[in-house]
Design a protein around this motif. Structure first.
Motif, PDB file in Angstrom:
ATOM      1  N   GLY A  64       2.188   0.936   5.871  1.00 56.57           N
ATOM      2  CA  GLY A  64       1.850   2.193   6.529  1.00 56.57           C
ATOM      3  C   GLY A  64       0.475   2.665   6.126  1.00 56.57           C
TER       4      GLY A  64
ATOM      5  N   THR B 265      -3.524   1.364  -6.704  1.00 65.24           N
ATOM      6  CA  THR B 265      -3.856   2.593  -7.427  1.00 65.24           C
ATOM      7  C   THR B 265      -2.752   2.986  -8.402  1.00 65.24           C
TER       8      THR B 265
ATOM      9  N   GLY C 214       0.850  -1.195   0.000  1.00 66.62           N
ATOM     10  CA  GLY C 214       0.000   0.000   0.000  1.00 66.62           C
ATOM     11  C   GLY C 214       0.879   1.236   0.000  1.00 66.62           C
TER      12      GLY C 214
ATOM     13  N   ASP D  39       0.701  -1.521  -4.727  1.00 62.56           N
ATOM     14  CA  ASP D  39      -0.518  -0.741  -4.468  1.00 62.56           C
ATOM     15  C   ASP D  39      -1.550  -1.066  -5.535  1.00 62.56           C
TER      16      ASP D  39
ATOM     17  N   ASP E  58      -2.874  -6.273  -5.263  1.00 62.40           N
ATOM     18  CA  ASP E  58      -3.629  -6.212  -4.012  1.00 62.40           C
ATOM     19  C   ASP E  58      -2.751  -6.732  -2.887  1.00 62.40           C
ATOM     20  N   ALA E  59      -2.769  -6.019  -1.779  1.00 60.11           N
ATOM     21  CA  ALA E  59      -1.944  -6.429  -0.630  1.00 60.11           C
ATOM     22  C   ALA E  59      -2.390  -7.771  -0.055  1.00 60.11           C
TER      23      ALA E  59
HETATM   24  C1  LIG Z   1      -3.730   5.994   3.234  1.00 63.49           C
HETATM   25  S1  LIG Z   1      -2.885   5.505   1.810  1.00 63.49           S
HETATM   26  C2  LIG Z   1      -1.268   5.146   2.468  1.00 63.49           C
HETATM   27  C3  LIG Z   1      -0.205   5.203   1.414  1.00 63.49           C
HETATM   28  C4  LIG Z   1       1.244   5.045   1.910  1.00 63.49           C
HETATM   29  N1  LIG Z   1       1.443   3.823   2.639  1.00 63.49           N
HETATM   30  C5  LIG Z   1       1.627   6.228   2.754  1.00 63.49           C
HETATM   31  O1  LIG Z   1       1.628   6.083   3.998  1.00 63.49           O
HETATM   32  O2  LIG Z   1       1.886   7.285   2.190  1.00 63.49           O
HETATM   33  C6  LIG Z   1      -3.515   3.877   1.511  1.00 63.49           C
HETATM   34  C7  LIG Z   1      -2.985   3.264   0.254  1.00 63.49           C
HETATM   35  O3  LIG Z   1      -3.353   1.885   0.253  1.00 63.49           O
HETATM   36  C8  LIG Z   1      -3.753   1.519  -1.043  1.00 63.49           C
HETATM   37  N2  LIG Z   1      -4.618   0.349  -0.893  1.00 63.49           N
HETATM   38  C9  LIG Z   1      -5.837   0.272  -0.350  1.00 63.49           C
HETATM   39  N3  LIG Z   1      -6.271  -0.994  -0.353  1.00 63.49           N
HETATM   40  C10 LIG Z   1      -5.289  -1.745  -0.915  1.00 63.49           C
HETATM   41  C11 LIG Z   1      -5.130  -3.119  -1.198  1.00 63.49           C
HETATM   42  N4  LIG Z   1      -6.092  -4.004  -0.910  1.00 63.49           N
HETATM   43  N5  LIG Z   1      -3.991  -3.522  -1.773  1.00 63.49           N
HETATM   44  C12 LIG Z   1      -3.005  -2.645  -2.098  1.00 63.49           C
HETATM   45  N6  LIG Z   1      -3.114  -1.322  -1.856  1.00 63.49           N
HETATM   46  C13 LIG Z   1      -4.237  -0.879  -1.264  1.00 63.49           C
HETATM   47  C14 LIG Z   1      -4.410   2.752  -1.612  1.00 63.49           C
HETATM   48  O4  LIG Z   1      -4.420   2.729  -3.019  1.00 63.49           O
HETATM   49  C15 LIG Z   1      -3.523   3.854  -1.033  1.00 63.49           C
HETATM   50  O5  LIG Z   1      -2.465   4.141  -1.897  1.00 63.49           O
END
Ligand SMILES: C[S@@+](CC[C@H](N)C(=O)[O-])C[C@H]1O[C@@H](n2cnc3c(N)ncnc32)[C@H](O)[C@@H]1O
Length: 249
Positions: free
Chosen positions: A116, A81, A58, A79, A99-100
């Motif tokens: 994070g 996105t 993510g 990620d 996907d995570a």
């Molecule tokens: C609040 S942001 C945090 C981004 C980064 N970790 C930071 O702290 O700057 C959440 C991120 O998680 C990603 N995300 C949400 N669900 C996800 C999933 N199931 N798998 C991968 N990424 C995911 C979103 O696209 C977004 O970029």
């Protein structure tokens, strides 16, 4: 404060596309992610060997990258996105769209896994934890931060923070917040003994930052940014907490 610009359900990942221009603005909608990234990186030691790999689950737009500079890791970010990943790549992150909860990387490939501000966005956070632990080599380090599943967290992180410029409106679905004890138990089940500590922005820095934001608005040309608030430890994990743990084996 900007919101997502269109009406989307809470926690809809398309919000990150609508807010794509905000990621790297230090005083923008994702300002607090910058402060948290610095605090998360402080938990990561220098790379234990050449070619050590840090997998950033993510990763968003790669806000962790500048804080890892000089530590010696290859930084791979995963990620959902694409618009965020494109920016992460511009900051030196090797990006993987995925996907995570089903990461296309090998078991035990990572010296460090960072997650994070991710778990509270994943409907099946247990599956993301399982993946994080699977990716870690024995002795590898898991670092994460997330929001606790408590009434206080829902009040501060959603009802209050979403009315301030610290958190974009609708970005969180409080039903997904992560119970701290359940997270520790889940990590333990996957061979990682996670230690937690509560964290929060330092109050003085946060108030100064909020006052500047009220004065300057969200102007991209605002120059007097001032020092960002620091994330500091606090006695309670009831709202925002960090976790750090090593994989056994
Ligand atoms: C609040 S942001 C945090 C981004 C980064 N970790 C930071 O702290 O700057 C959440 C991120 O998680 C990603 N995300 C949400 N669900 C996800 C999933 N199931 N798998 C991968 N990424 C995911 C979103 O696209 C977004 O970029």
């Amino acid at each position: 404060m900007r919101d997502a610009g269109r009406t989307l359900p809470r926690n809809d990942p398309r919000q990150y596309d609508d807010l794509a221009g905000e990621w790297w603005r230090p005083d923008g909608a994702f300002a607090m992610l910058h402060w948290l990234a610095e605090a998360r990186a402080a938990l990561v030691p220098p790379a234990p060997r050449p070619d050590a790999l840090l997998v950033d689950l993510g990763c968003g737009a790669g806000l962790l990258a500048p804080h890892l500079a000089g530590k010696g890791y290859r930084h791979v970010g995963v990620d959902l996105t694409r618009s965020a990943l494109a920016q992460a790549a511009e900051h030196g992150v090797t990006v993987v769209q995925g996907d995570a909860t089903a990461v296309p990387l090998a078991d035990g490939c990572a010296d460090v896994v960072a997650a994070g501000e991710l778990l509270e966005h994943v409907p099946d956070w247990r599956a993301a934890v399982a993946e994080a632990c699977r990716l870690l080599r024995p002795g590898g380090l898991l670092v994460l931060d997330t929001l606790n599943d408590t009434a206080l967290s829902r009040l501060l992180a959603v009802r209050i923070a979403e009315r301030l410029p610290t958190v974009p409106r609708g970005i969180h679905d409080p039903r997904l917040f992560v119970d701290a004890r359940a997270l520790v138990a889940e990590c333990e089940r996957h061979g990682v003994r996670l230690r937690l500590r509560g964290v929060r922005p330092a109050i003085g820095g946060l108030l100064g930052w909020l006052l500047r934001r009220m004065r300057d608005g969200n102007r991209p040309d605002a120059t007097d940014a001032g020092p960002p608030p620091r994330i500091v430890p606090t006695w309670s994990t009831a709202v925002l907490y960090q976790g750090r743990g090593t994989r056994s084996g």
